[in-house]
Design an enzyme around this catalytic site. Structure first.
Site, PDB file in Angstrom:
ATOM      1  N   SER A   8       7.330   4.315   1.552  1.00  0.00           N
ATOM      2  CA  SER A   8       6.775   5.208   0.534  1.00  0.00           C
ATOM      3  C   SER A   8       7.884   5.660  -0.396  1.00  0.00           C
ATOM      4  CB  SER A   8       6.138   6.433   1.194  1.00  0.00           C
ATOM      5  OG  SER A   8       5.984   7.457   0.224  1.00  0.00           O
ATOM      6  N   HIS A  31       4.527   1.468  -1.029  1.00  0.00           N
ATOM      7  CA  HIS A  31       3.519   2.535  -1.034  1.00  0.00           C
ATOM      8  C   HIS A  31       3.838   3.547  -2.139  1.00  0.00           C
ATOM      9  CE1 HIS A  31       0.493   5.039   1.087  1.00  0.00           C
ATOM     10  NE2 HIS A  31       1.276   6.080   0.799  1.00  0.00           N
ATOM     11  N   ASP A  33       2.747   6.981  -3.970  1.00  0.00           N
ATOM     12  CA  ASP A  33       1.991   8.218  -3.793  1.00  0.00           C
ATOM     13  C   ASP A  33       1.740   8.915  -5.126  1.00  0.00           C
ATOM     14  OD1 ASP A  33       1.615   8.552  -0.874  1.00  0.00           O
ATOM     15  OD2 ASP A  33       3.805   8.409  -0.858  1.00  0.00           O
ATOM     16  N   MET A  35       0.117  12.037  -6.922  1.00  0.00           N
ATOM     17  CA  MET A  35      -0.327  13.407  -6.607  1.00  0.00           C
ATOM     18  C   MET A  35      -0.530  14.182  -7.896  1.00  0.00           C
ATOM     19  SD  MET A  35       2.227  14.415  -3.519  1.00  0.00           S
ATOM     20  CE  MET A  35       2.507  13.315  -2.115  1.00  0.00           C
ATOM     21  N   HIS A  64      -1.624   4.984  -3.225  1.00  0.00           N
ATOM     22  CA  HIS A  64      -2.311   6.033  -2.462  1.00  0.00           C
ATOM     23  C   HIS A  64      -2.579   7.203  -3.403  1.00  0.00           C
ATOM     24  CE1 HIS A  64      -1.889   9.244   0.999  1.00  0.00           C
ATOM     25  NE2 HIS A  64      -3.112   9.171   0.535  1.00  0.00           N
ATOM     26  N   MET A  66      -3.727  10.711  -4.240  1.00  0.00           N
ATOM     27  CA  MET A  66      -4.018  12.053  -3.729  1.00  0.00           C
ATOM     28  C   MET A  66      -4.354  12.907  -4.944  1.00  0.00           C
ATOM     29  SD  MET A  66      -1.004  12.133  -0.917  1.00  0.00           S
ATOM     30  CE  MET A  66      -0.236  10.742  -1.732  1.00  0.00           C
ATOM     31  N   MET A 135      -4.513   9.694   7.707  1.00  0.00           N
ATOM     32  CA  MET A 135      -3.327  10.521   7.443  1.00  0.00           C
ATOM     33  C   MET A 135      -2.857  11.155   8.755  1.00  0.00           C
ATOM     34  SD  MET A 135      -2.454  10.216   4.277  1.00  0.00           S
ATOM     35  CE  MET A 135      -1.124  11.438   4.340  1.00  0.00           C
ATOM     36  N   ASP A 173      -0.049   7.120   7.784  1.00  0.00           N
ATOM     37  CA  ASP A 173       0.874   7.633   6.762  1.00  0.00           C
ATOM     38  C   ASP A 173       1.253   9.068   7.086  1.00  0.00           C
ATOM     39  OD1 ASP A 173       2.231   8.310   4.431  1.00  0.00           O
ATOM     40  OD2 ASP A 173       0.477   8.092   3.114  1.00  0.00           O
TER      41      ASP A 173
HETATM   42  C1  DX5 Z   1       2.463  12.289   2.092  1.00  0.00           C
HETATM   43  C2  DX5 Z   1       2.486  10.898   1.534  1.00  0.00           C
HETATM   44  C3  DX5 Z   1       3.312   9.969   2.331  1.00  0.00           C
HETATM   45  C4  DX5 Z   1       4.764  10.391   2.448  1.00  0.00           C
HETATM   46  C5  DX5 Z   1       5.191  10.002   3.824  1.00  0.00           C
HETATM   47  O1  DX5 Z   1       1.419  12.998   1.556  1.00  0.00           O
HETATM   48  O2  DX5 Z   1       1.176  10.351   1.455  1.00  0.00           O
HETATM   49  O3  DX5 Z   1       3.180   8.628   1.882  1.00  0.00           O
HETATM   50  O4  DX5 Z   1       5.617   9.794   1.533  1.00  0.00           O
HETATM   51  O5  DX5 Z   1       6.485  10.434   4.010  1.00  0.00           O
HETATM   52  P1  DX5 Z   1       7.154  10.495   5.455  1.00  0.00           P
HETATM   53  O6  DX5 Z   1       7.155   9.101   5.999  1.00  0.00           O
HETATM   54  O7  DX5 Z   1       8.509  11.030   5.183  1.00  0.00           O
HETATM   55  O8  DX5 Z   1       6.315  11.428   6.301  1.00  0.00           O
HETATM   56 ZN    ZN Z   2       1.009   8.158   1.093  1.00  0.00          ZN
END
Ligand code: DX5
Ligand code: ZN
Length: 221
Positions: A8, A31, A33, A35, A64, A66, A135, A173
């Site tokens: 990620s 990956h 993210d 947000m 991903h 969010m 998650m 994740d």
């Molecule tokens: C959190 C993200 C993850 C995050 C995971 O909301 O969706 O993808 O980057 O990070 P680690 O592996 O450090 O928990």
């Molecule tokens: Zn993620």
């Protein structure tokens, strides 16, 4: 069955993505993210940046989302050519319609569930998806500890996927590292996101290989 390790980039240097992508060349997918500071209390980047990442990435992108109002926004991410687009069940009015839309554009469709969201309401529609993301932390931030209670849901998802012989990847994740990936793999996950565990390592590719080897050895499917 093969195991995938998807670093990620939430834990990467946000002004050096090209170099950061190059530093994780052993990754299966990357990956991404997204947000919106609304669905989760954190903000990363949106469509223009993901679109640019898609142009420079050496690996398929595992996006991903969010974000809220995902029925409106998710298609744009698929239209960038992203390999996979995963959205949260909690943010969609009609997950099945959205999955069909994403697939029609040419992306794999993923359904994500927060730790407090049950799997039961979605079991009957899993075949509409290419991936389910359980998650293992509350979405929003990297570097959190894995919530043990979420592993029961991983096991439940694996049982259902196997019983129905579905071609659905089972992704986890949050909080995945070398201390717990074997346990999580034993529960049936096959696709592992790891942010801090990869990016804090001095040799990121070695760390990806280590995680993949541990997960593969523990996988019984
Ligand atoms: C959190 C993200 C993850 C995050 C995971 O909301 O969706 O993808 O980057 O990070 P680690 O592996 O450090 O928990
Ligand atoms: Zn993620």
């Amino acid at each position: 069955m093969s195991v995938r390790i998807n670093p990620s980039i939430l834990s990467a240097d946000f002004v050096n993505f090209e170099a950061e992508f190059a530093s994780i060349s052993h990754a299966d997918l990357i990956h991404i993210d997204v947000m919106d500071n609304h669905f989760v209390p954190n903000l990363t980047f949106g469509l223009p940046m993901v679109s640019r990442m898609q142009e420079i990435t050496p690996k398929p992108l595992d996006v991903h989302l969010m974000i809220s109002n995902v029925d409106k926004w998710a298609s744009g991410y698929a239209e960038t050519g992203a390999y996979s687009v995963t959205f949260h069940a909690e943010a969609s009015e009609n997950p099945v319609d959205l999955a069909r839309k994403l697939r029609a554009i040419g992306a794999r469709a993923g359904l994500a569930l927060k730790p407090g969201t049950g799997l039961e309401p979605y079991l009957d529609v899993l075949a509409e998806f290419d991936q389910i993301l359980i998650m293992t932390v509350e979405p929003g931030f990297g570097g959190q500890a894995l919530i043990e209670e979420t592993l029961a849901k991983v096991k439940q998802a694996r049982r259902h996927i196997d019983a129905e012989a579905l071609e659905v990847w089972l992704q986890v994740d949050g909080g995945i590292d070398e201390s717990n990936i074997e346990r999580v793999s034993e529960q049936g996950a096959d696709t592992f996101v790891a942010g801090s565990a990869v990016f804090k390592a001095s040799d990121r590719n070695l760390q990806i290989d280590t995680l993949r080897n541990l997960a593969t050895a523990a996988h019984h499917h």
